[in-house]
Design a protein around this motif. Structure first.
Motif, short mmCIF file in Angstrom:
data_model
loop_
_atom_site.label_atom_id
_atom_site.label_comp_id
_atom_site.label_asym_id
_atom_site.label_seq_id
_atom_site.Cartn_x
_atom_site.Cartn_y
_atom_site.Cartn_z
N SER A 164 0.71 -1.22 -0.12
CA SER A 164 -0.01 -0.16 -0.05
C SER A 164 1.03 1.42 0.03
O SER A 164 2.13 1.16 0.27
N TRP A 165 0.37 2.45 -0.39
CA TRP A 165 0.86 3.67 -0.41
C TRP A 165 1.76 3.60 1.31
O TRP A 165 3.02 4.35 1.55
N GLN A 166 0.81 3.55 2.18
CA GLN A 166 1.26 3.53 3.67
C GLN A 166 2.34 2.75 3.70
O GLN A 166 3.71 3.23 4.38
N MET A 167 2.56 1.35 3.38
CA MET A 167 3.66 0.61 3.56
C MET A 167 4.66 1.14 3.03
O MET A 167 5.85 1.09 3.39
N GLU A 168 4.72 1.36 1.52
CA GLU A 168 5.74 1.83 0.89
C GLU A 168 6.37 3.05 1.20
O GLU A 168 7.72 3.14 1.43
N ASN A 169 5.71 4.13 1.92
CA ASN A 169 6.22 5.48 2.15
C ASN A 169 6.27 5.57 3.64
O ASN A 169 7.17 6.50 4.18
#
Length: 288
Positions: free
Chosen positions: A214-219
């Motif tokens: 997810s965006w949250q995991m990636e960032n």
């Protein structure tokens, strides 16, 4: 190029207004703290105005990004509000994350004065604002959106009309509901990986490429592993947004058990002194 004013120069509004100026628009800004507006004008070559009304006078578009419903009403309505300075046929675009109710209220007030109103909350955080890569969720009348969309594209990665007045705010609520559950799940995953003795960096390097990504995991996973939270979208702001979601759910009958629980968890983070920490600081609550 259009004549545009921007009301509210916080961590989002300041760079968004800067993109408008860089694109060649004639930009006038207003900020509650006048020194910040003067600083922006000196940096970007635009003009600073002393009131929302003065900022709006003679402009084709008025863009806005402030804190909450009350802040929004304060800069739009009244003798010194933006509507008092806007001419018939102009368009007000609100990027504040606020309630659908206030969006409908202001759209109706604007329509009575011949002023278009588009509720257009954004997603992408400070980095998205600085890089001109925001997702913009819009509600309002098609004609008003069509006029404002080319201006919004200056700082948009994606921009779409999703329905009538308030639809943009309702879509932003969906966005925040989804993020709340994702961040809690990510926090639990990070905590579990560390307590299991795994190489957590290697773990997340792998699973970001799969179905859990997810965006949250990636960032956020790297800063979470480093216990760094002095940046990003503040817990205080997230609690404001989740409060809007929960209030709307009471009106429409939606059930948000996970959202309500994560909102309580963010309350505990606030009690730990983390009101200005990034939302990924839910991890710290697990490590107490």
């Amino acid at each position: 190029m259009a004549k545009v004013s921007f009301l509210g120069l916080g961590v989002m509004g300041y760079p968004m207004a800067g993109h408008l100026a860089a694109a060649g628009h004639d930009v006038t800004v207003y900020n509650r703290t006048a020194a910040k507006a003067e600083k922006w004008a000196a940096q970007h070559g635009g003009k600073a105005a002393p009131t929302p009304k003065a900022a709006a006078e003679g402009q084709d578009f008025v863009m806005c990004c402030v804190g909450n419903d009350d802040d929004l009403r304060a800069v739009v309505l009244g003798d010194d509000g933006a509507f008092a300075g806007m001419a018939s046929g102009t368009v007000f675009v609100d990027h504040t994350t606020a309630s659908a109710q206030v969006a409908r209220e202001l759209q109706a007030a604007g329509k009575a004065a011949g002023i278009g109103f588009v509720d257009a909350p954004v997603s992408g955080g400070q980095a998205g604002a600085e890089n001109g890569q925001l997702g913009i969720m819009c509600g309002g009348e098609q004609a008003d959106y069509d006029r404002a969309e080319p201006v919004m594209q200056v700082y948009a990665k994606a921009c779409r009309l999703l329905g009538g007045p308030g639809a943009g705010q309702l879509t932003k609520m969906v966005n925040q509901i989804c993020i709340a559950g994702l961040v809690q799940g990510l926090s639990e995953g990070v905590d579990f990986a560390q307590k299991a003795g795994l190489d957590a960096e290697a773990v997340f390097d792998v699973i970001t490429k799969g179905a859990a990504g997810s965006w949250q995991m990636e960032n956020r996973h790297k800063t979470m592993l480093a216990d760094e939270f002095e940046f990003g979208f503040a817990v205080d702001w997230m609690r404001k947004d989740l409060g809007i979601c929960l209030d709307e759910a009471k009106r429409n009958g939606a059930r948000l058990p996970v959202t309500a629980l994560v909102d309580q968890f963010y309350g505990e983070v606030q009690d730990m002194g983390g009101g200005r920490w990034d939302t990924s600081s839910l991890l710290r609550r697990l490590k107490r």
